[in-house]
Structure formats: structure tokens, C-alpha cells
Design an enzyme around this catalytic site. Structure first.
Site, short mmCIF file in Angstrom:
data_model
loop_
_atom_site.label_atom_id
_atom_site.label_comp_id
_atom_site.label_asym_id
_atom_site.label_seq_id
_atom_site.Cartn_x
_atom_site.Cartn_y
_atom_site.Cartn_z
N HIS A 111 0.82 -1.20 0.00
CA HIS A 111 0.00 0.00 0.00
C HIS A 111 0.86 1.26 0.00
O HIS A 111 1.94 1.30 0.59
CB HIS A 111 -0.91 0.03 1.23
CG HIS A 111 -2.12 -0.84 1.13
ND1 HIS A 111 -3.02 -0.76 0.09
CD2 HIS A 111 -2.58 -1.83 1.94
CE1 HIS A 111 -3.99 -1.64 0.27
NE2 HIS A 111 -3.75 -2.30 1.38
N CYS A 166 0.26 2.69 -4.70
CA CYS A 166 -0.52 3.84 -5.14
C CYS A 166 0.18 5.16 -4.80
O CYS A 166 0.93 5.25 -3.83
CB CYS A 166 -1.89 3.80 -4.47
SG CYS A 166 -2.91 2.42 -5.03
#
Length: 344
Positions: A91, A142
Site C-alpha cells: 500500500h 498507489c
């Protein structure tokens, strides 16, 4: 120059956040494939490839402190001419300015204990790399564009970019944790209200192991609120050998592709898979610019709404990815069979 004493050192991190509501599926598979490629194609010795994952039986978990330690140790071992590599699958998030600061949100990766590693931390690592050594970062997460603070954009939202208007890809899990989710998690651990900035929580929980980005505010590490003194204005970095290949632009998310969509039956990161497919199709050395451009083309053809970026000096944009030598071309056929089988 590279010679017989040149070292090739790597740190690979895969965070699947196993057993949590933030769980991903393809990050550990990415790391396994990258390790195979480093050894088979790029001449890395297995003993010089450190692997941190949260898989079952993992020896070293990818916490913030462990990742920082592994990276610091790698940089400390480096000498002029060495090739350093960091791959991260997990993440990412965006951190808003702290109280009293100005500016835009900035990039960070999310270790398994949520002790964020920020663009400032990567800038400090790059600045410690010996002259003549290279430090390549591939971040399949991301909002990863710009993950090395102040690194020059070569391919991105402002340069060399032509994002497609739409996508035919189905919805997939994004490798993104919203800032609010991170605050909620840290608040439950620290006992501090979630209205506090993430810096307050991280300095209180992790003390000296929290990002350098948050220590400029003078956090005490004992649970009290860090000072709101603004951070000093950044100074332009010296010319460096940092090279960032990001899975997407700062305003985009990177996809975690489930096993049922991967032809080989293994979940993977869309960007990691695209890089592996480009390398498999091109045995000759590729420049960093060529690799990112070709990975962009692969993802566009597959219908993904993410656009990989390249940040580095002009010279490193044209340099060979991981300094691949011509003599290494013959080894490419053995590179990463695991990921090649999982291509979309």
C-alpha cells in the site's frame, strides 16, 4: 566503473497485510518474481538480496523499522560503482501538510505496522549513496510518483505523459490506504484522537523509528503533540544517482490483480507484471526510460488506468536499467518464470 569488485545489492519488500481488512494478494508474489529476475538476468548473488514479507514463516517482517534498517544497511555497504535496488509492493498513501506547513500532499509507503516511510526518508537514503553507485527504486504502490523527494521528473504527469481517457479494465483492489484509514488504525493503537495529524501518532508510537519527515516538528515521542514549528524550506538536492520507477502517478492508484484474472493463476501487481513482461520480451539491455515507456504501453493495452513514471537525472534516464551488461543478455531466457506465467 563496474569491475570484479562491483557489488549488486537488493532489498525486496512485499506487504500483503495478511489477515487484516487491508489485505492484498499479489505483493509477495511480486517479490518472489523480482528475486528470480535479479539473480537470473542481472547477476545479483542470492545472499545479497534481502527479502522482507509478511508471508507465513517470514524471518523478517516488513515493519517500518525493519525496512529502514535493511535499506540503511544496504547503503552502508555500498561503494562507488555498486548497483543498489529496492523493490516495494504494498500500500501507498498521501500525507497532508502538518499544522503550520504549506504545500501539497506528499507520498509515503505503508509498512505492515503503519510506520510510514516517506519521500523525505528516500531522499536522505539517496543522498548517502556513494558517488558513482546507483540506487534504483521500483515502487508498485498507489500515489508512488515522486517518492524520492525533489527528484527530477522524466516521465510523469508533466513530462512525456499521454494518459488514456478511459479504461476497459474491471474494478480491482487498489494498493492504496486512505489517510483517514491510517489515522483510525494509529489512533486505536496510540490512544490519541484521530483528529491529530499522523505525525503526532507516529512520533508517539515509534519515537526515533518514525520518519525523519515528522521529527522536524520536535515530537517528544512520549505521546505529547509535536511542536507546530514549520519545517525549514527544502534545499535543492545535489546531483544524485537515485532512480525511481513508480507504478503510477501521484494522483493515481496501482492495481493489485487477483489470481483469477492472471493467466498463470497467481495474483500480482499490474506494474510489476508489466515490467516483467517487458524484460522477458527484450533480452537486450533497456534504458530506464525505455522500460518505463514500454511498461506504460503494456498497461494501456491491458486497460489499466495507471501510468508508470520515471524520476531521475537526465543521464540516468538513458542509463541501462540496473546497469545490465551486454554479456548478461544470454541469461534473460531464465528470468522470472513465475511472473512471466502470471502475465495478464
Amino acid at each position: 566503473m563496474e569491475g570484479e569488485t562491483t557489488k549488486r545489492l537488493a532489498t525486496l519488500v512485499g506487504c500483503n497485510y495478511v489477515g487484516t481488512r487491508y489485505e492484498l494478494r499479489g505483493c509477495i508474489n511480486d517479490v518472489d518474481a523480482v528475486r528470480d529476475t535479479l539473480v537470473a538476468r542481472f547477476g545479483f548473488a542470492p545472499a545479497d538480496v534481502a527479502v522482507l514479507t509478511d508471508g507465513r514463516g517470514a524471518e523478517v517482517l516488513p515493519t517500518g523499522a525493519n525496512i529502514r534498517r535493511a535499506l540503511a544497511d544496504m547503503v552502508a555497504r555500498a561503494a562507488p560503482g555498486d548497483v543498489l535496488f529496492f523493490h516495494y509492493s504494498g500500500h501507498g498513501t498521501l500525507v497532508p501538510p502538518h499544522h503550520g506547513d504549506s504545500g501539497a500532499e506528499e507520498e509515503a509507503i505503508v509498512p505492515t505496522d503503519f510506520n510510514l516511510i516517506t519521500d523525505v526518508d528516500f531522499r536522505q537514503l539517496v543522498d548517502r549513496v556513494p558517488p558513482g553507485a546507483s540506487f534504483t527504486i521500483v515502487s508498485d504502490s498507489c500515489h508512488s510518483g515522486g517518492l524520492i523527494d525533489q527528484e527530477k521528473e522524466q516521465i510523469g504527469p508533466s513530462v512525456g505523459s499521454d494518459p488514456s481517457a478511459g479504461s476497459t479494465a474491471p474494478a480491482r483492489t487498489a494498493r492504496f490506504l486512505p489517510y483517514g484509514a491510517i489515522l483510525d488504525h494509529l489512533s486505536a493503537v496510540s490512544g490519541m484522537p484521530s483528529s491529530h495529524h499522523v505525525a503526532d501518532h507516529l512520533v508517539a508510537l515509534f519515537g526515533a523509528d518514525a520518519s525523519a519527515k515528522f521529527h522536524v516538528h520536535g515530537g517528544s515521542g512520549n505521546g505529547s503533540t509535536p511542536s507546530t514549528t514549520p519545517a525549514p524550506a527544502p534545499t535543492p538536492p545535489r546531483p544524485d544517482e537515485g532512480i525511481l520507477l513508480s507504478g503510477c502517478q501521484t494522483n493515481e492508484t496501482s492495481a493489485d490483480v487477483p489470481a483469477y484474472e492472471a493467466s498463470g493463476g497467481k495474483a500480482c501487481g499490474a506494474f510489476s507484471s508489466a515490467v516483467q513482461s517487458v524484460l522477458a520480451a527484450h533480452p537486450a539491455p533497456l534504458s530506464n526510460r525505455e522500460l518505463v515507456a514500454k511498461a506504460r504501453a503494456v498497461l494501456e493495452e491491458q486497460g489499466f488506468e495507471q501510468h508508470p513514471c520515471l524520476y531521475c537525472t537526465d543521464a540516468n534516464a538513458e542509463a541501462r536499467f540496473l546497469s545490465q551488461d551486454k554479456k548478461e543478455e544470454t541469461a534473460v531466457g531464465a528470468a522470472s518464470p513465475a511472473m512471466s506465467a502470471a502475465l495478464l
